[in-house]
Design a protein around this motif. Sequence first.
Motif, short mmCIF file in Angstrom:
data_model
loop_
_atom_site.label_atom_id
_atom_site.label_comp_id
_atom_site.label_asym_id
_atom_site.label_seq_id
_atom_site.Cartn_x
_atom_site.Cartn_y
_atom_site.Cartn_z
N MET A 1 69.93 43.98 50.91
CA MET A 1 70.16 42.94 49.95
C MET A 1 70.06 41.55 50.57
O MET A 1 69.70 40.61 49.89
N LEU A 2 70.40 41.44 51.84
CA LEU A 2 70.44 40.12 52.46
C LEU A 2 69.43 39.96 53.59
O LEU A 2 69.46 38.97 54.30
N ALA A 3 68.53 40.91 53.75
CA ALA A 3 67.59 40.85 54.86
C ALA A 3 66.60 39.70 54.73
O ALA A 3 66.20 39.11 55.72
N ASP A 4 66.21 39.38 53.52
CA ASP A 4 65.22 38.33 53.30
C ASP A 4 65.92 36.97 53.16
O ASP A 4 66.88 36.83 52.40
N GLU A 5 65.42 35.97 53.86
CA GLU A 5 66.04 34.65 53.83
C GLU A 5 66.02 34.03 52.44
O GLU A 5 66.96 33.34 52.03
N ARG A 6 64.97 34.27 51.67
CA ARG A 6 64.92 33.71 50.32
C ARG A 6 65.97 34.35 49.42
O ARG A 6 66.56 33.69 48.57
N ARG A 7 66.20 35.63 49.60
CA ARG A 7 67.26 36.29 48.83
C ARG A 7 68.62 35.74 49.22
O ARG A 7 69.48 35.55 48.38
N PHE A 12 73.43 32.05 48.52
CA PHE A 12 74.14 30.90 49.10
C PHE A 12 74.29 29.79 48.07
O PHE A 12 75.33 29.15 47.99
N SER A 13 73.25 29.55 47.30
CA SER A 13 73.31 28.47 46.31
C SER A 13 74.38 28.76 45.26
O SER A 13 75.09 27.85 44.83
N LEU A 14 74.52 30.01 44.86
CA LEU A 14 75.57 30.37 43.90
C LEU A 14 76.96 30.31 44.52
O LEU A 14 77.92 29.94 43.86
N LEU A 78 80.33 34.78 56.17
CA LEU A 78 80.09 35.10 57.57
C LEU A 78 78.68 34.69 58.00
O LEU A 78 78.49 34.09 59.05
N LEU A 79 77.70 34.98 57.18
CA LEU A 79 76.32 34.57 57.47
C LEU A 79 76.19 33.05 57.56
O LEU A 79 75.50 32.53 58.43
N GLU A 80 76.85 32.37 56.66
CA GLU A 80 76.80 30.90 56.65
C GLU A 80 77.42 30.34 57.92
O GLU A 80 76.91 29.40 58.51
N GLU A 81 78.51 30.95 58.37
CA GLU A 81 79.20 30.48 59.59
C GLU A 81 78.30 30.62 60.82
O GLU A 81 78.31 29.77 61.70
#
Length: 84
Positions: A1-7, A12-14, A78-81
């Motif tokens: 679900m999160l492997a692609d940066e665009r996904r 992240f925007s939401l 966590l990804l954002e951090e």
Amino acid sequence: MLADERRQQILFSLADDPSPTTPGSPPDAGGSEIGVRVAQYHTHLPKRADHGFVRWTPEENVLEEGTKFEEIRPVLELLEEYRE
């Protein structure tokens, strides 16, 4: 679900602003961004919606948090951090 940066970017925007938004117009003409827009409209947004992470209405092109968004919020934080 999160492997692609665009996904990831869609989610992240939401996470940053959960109010309903327009993720960009569906593809209708050529241009440098056409491949990105086609993938978003036909792949990335539908996959997020199918899993309940977003609610997307293609006819109106409105995107908002889905019923399961809170399940992935900790992963997004966590990804954002550690994004760099």
